[in-house]
Design a protein around this motif. Structure first.
Motif, short mmCIF file in Angstrom:
data_model
loop_
_atom_site.label_atom_id
_atom_site.label_comp_id
_atom_site.label_asym_id
_atom_site.label_seq_id
_atom_site.Cartn_x
_atom_site.Cartn_y
_atom_site.Cartn_z
N THR A 27 -1.54 26.60 45.78
CA THR A 27 -2.13 27.46 46.43
C THR A 27 -2.35 29.10 45.80
O THR A 27 -1.46 29.82 46.75
N PRO A 28 -2.80 29.15 45.00
CA PRO A 28 -2.98 30.43 44.00
C PRO A 28 -3.11 31.79 45.11
O PRO A 28 -3.27 33.23 44.57
N ALA A 66 -7.94 17.18 42.95
CA ALA A 66 -9.52 17.99 44.42
C ALA A 66 -9.29 19.32 44.27
O ALA A 66 -7.57 20.13 44.17
N THR A 67 -10.45 19.91 44.16
CA THR A 67 -10.34 21.21 44.25
C THR A 67 -11.02 22.19 45.66
O THR A 67 -11.75 21.49 45.17
N ASP A 72 -15.90 31.70 46.67
CA ASP A 72 -15.91 31.81 45.21
C ASP A 72 -14.19 31.80 45.05
O ASP A 72 -13.47 31.90 44.25
N THR A 73 -13.62 31.80 46.07
CA THR A 73 -11.30 31.98 45.52
C THR A 73 -10.78 30.24 45.88
O THR A 73 -11.61 29.60 46.97
N THR A 74 -10.18 29.87 45.28
CA THR A 74 -9.75 28.66 45.20
C THR A 74 -8.83 28.31 46.33
O THR A 74 -7.51 29.21 47.19
N ALA A 75 -9.16 27.67 47.60
CA ALA A 75 -8.23 27.53 48.60
C ALA A 75 -6.73 26.40 47.83
O ALA A 75 -5.67 26.73 47.87
N PHE A 76 -7.05 25.41 47.57
CA PHE A 76 -6.21 24.93 46.34
C PHE A 76 -6.34 23.69 45.21
O PHE A 76 -8.35 23.58 45.30
N ILE A 77 -5.86 23.33 44.46
CA ILE A 77 -5.49 22.45 43.59
C ILE A 77 -4.95 21.50 43.72
O ILE A 77 -3.48 21.77 43.77
N CYS A 78 -5.44 20.31 43.95
CA CYS A 78 -4.12 19.36 44.58
C CYS A 78 -4.08 18.28 43.45
O CYS A 78 -5.63 17.84 42.92
N GLU A 79 -3.43 17.78 42.15
CA GLU A 79 -3.30 16.22 41.29
C GLU A 79 -2.86 15.87 41.83
O GLU A 79 -1.26 15.69 41.64
N VAL A 80 -2.85 14.54 41.77
CA VAL A 80 -1.74 13.25 41.29
C VAL A 80 -2.22 12.36 40.55
O VAL A 80 -3.40 12.00 39.75
N ASN A 81 -1.13 12.22 39.80
CA ASN A 81 -1.53 10.73 39.07
C ASN A 81 -0.60 9.83 39.49
O ASN A 81 0.98 9.46 38.75
N ILE A 116 -3.08 12.75 48.05
CA ILE A 116 -3.56 14.36 47.92
C ILE A 116 -3.19 14.73 49.17
O ILE A 116 -3.28 15.64 49.67
N SER A 117 -3.45 13.72 50.53
CA SER A 117 -3.56 14.03 51.80
C SER A 117 -2.20 14.81 52.20
O SER A 117 -2.47 15.84 53.63
N ASN A 118 -1.15 14.15 52.34
CA ASN A 118 -0.11 14.25 52.27
C ASN A 118 0.43 15.68 52.12
O ASN A 118 1.18 16.81 51.94
N LEU A 119 -0.14 15.67 50.53
CA LEU A 119 0.23 16.92 50.33
C LEU A 119 -0.50 18.88 50.69
O LEU A 119 -0.25 19.89 51.06
N VAL A 120 -1.72 17.64 50.80
CA VAL A 120 -3.00 19.17 51.27
C VAL A 120 -1.85 19.31 52.11
O VAL A 120 -2.06 20.57 53.22
N SER A 121 -2.26 18.57 53.67
CA SER A 121 -1.66 19.08 55.12
C SER A 121 -0.55 19.06 54.84
O SER A 121 -0.31 20.07 56.07
N ARG A 122 0.77 19.43 54.30
CA ARG A 122 2.20 20.11 54.22
C ARG A 122 1.88 21.24 53.92
O ARG A 122 2.84 22.23 54.00
N ALA A 123 0.78 21.80 53.43
CA ALA A 123 0.32 23.31 52.45
C ALA A 123 0.17 23.94 53.86
O ALA A 123 -1.40 25.16 53.65
#
Length: 156
Positions: A27-28, A66-67, A72-81, A116-123
């Motif tokens: 979350t830059p 998921a970006t 033009d501002t990055t809210a979050f970048i979430c990556e799951v492997n 991804i859903s869990n990571l994003v909602s926890r943020a």
């Protein structure tokens, strides 16, 4: 042929283990991003890779990124492997390719989507529920494109 020999020759496709290889959430631009009106633009990227192990075992990994941007501002970048080990026995090569290139990613995607859903909602961002992807259709389209390229090369 004995019953035991027939069982040994039966096609087999089993999941040994499903696991997360890696996950990250960046979350830059927080906390400033929380001050903006929430009109997100979402970009989803994915990639699937297969690694041959031993004893008819294969690791298939699915990377989903998921970006989310606002203006033009990055809210979050979430990556799951997300990955799994599969046993695949007694199937023709084209079936093996299909199982590892289409069926396995279809199995893995719900795990990656939930992660991804869990990571994003926890943020504390609004809930993110990615739409299902049809990896079988993606696989078939990729194969059709490869066949078309081969045909073009043969005609050149």
């Amino acid at each position: 042929m004995s019953e035991q020999n027939q069982e040994q020759l039966q096609p087999q496709f089993d999941i040994v283990r499903v696991y997360s290889k890696d996950s990250s959430l960046e979350t830059p631009n927080s906390p400033a991003i929380f001050q903006k009106e929430w009109k997100p633009q979402l970009k989803i990227e994915f990639d699937s890779n297969t690694k041959t192990l031993e004893n008819d075992q294969y690791e298939v990994s699915l990377r989903v990124t998921a970006t989310c941007t606002i203006e033009d501002t990055t809210a979050f970048i979430c990556e799951v492997n997300q990955a799994a080990i599969f046993i695949v026995k007694n199937v023709p090569a084209d079936t093996l390719e299909y199982l590892l290139g289409a069926t396995a990613p279809n199995i893995l995607f719900p795990y990656a989507r939930e992660h991804i859903s869990n990571l994003v909602s926890r943020a504390t961002f609004p809930q993110l529920n990615l739409a299902p992807l049809n990896f079988e259709a993606i696989y078939r389209a990729k194969k059709a494109q490869e066949a078309e390229q081969k045909q073009e090369e043969a005609n050149a």
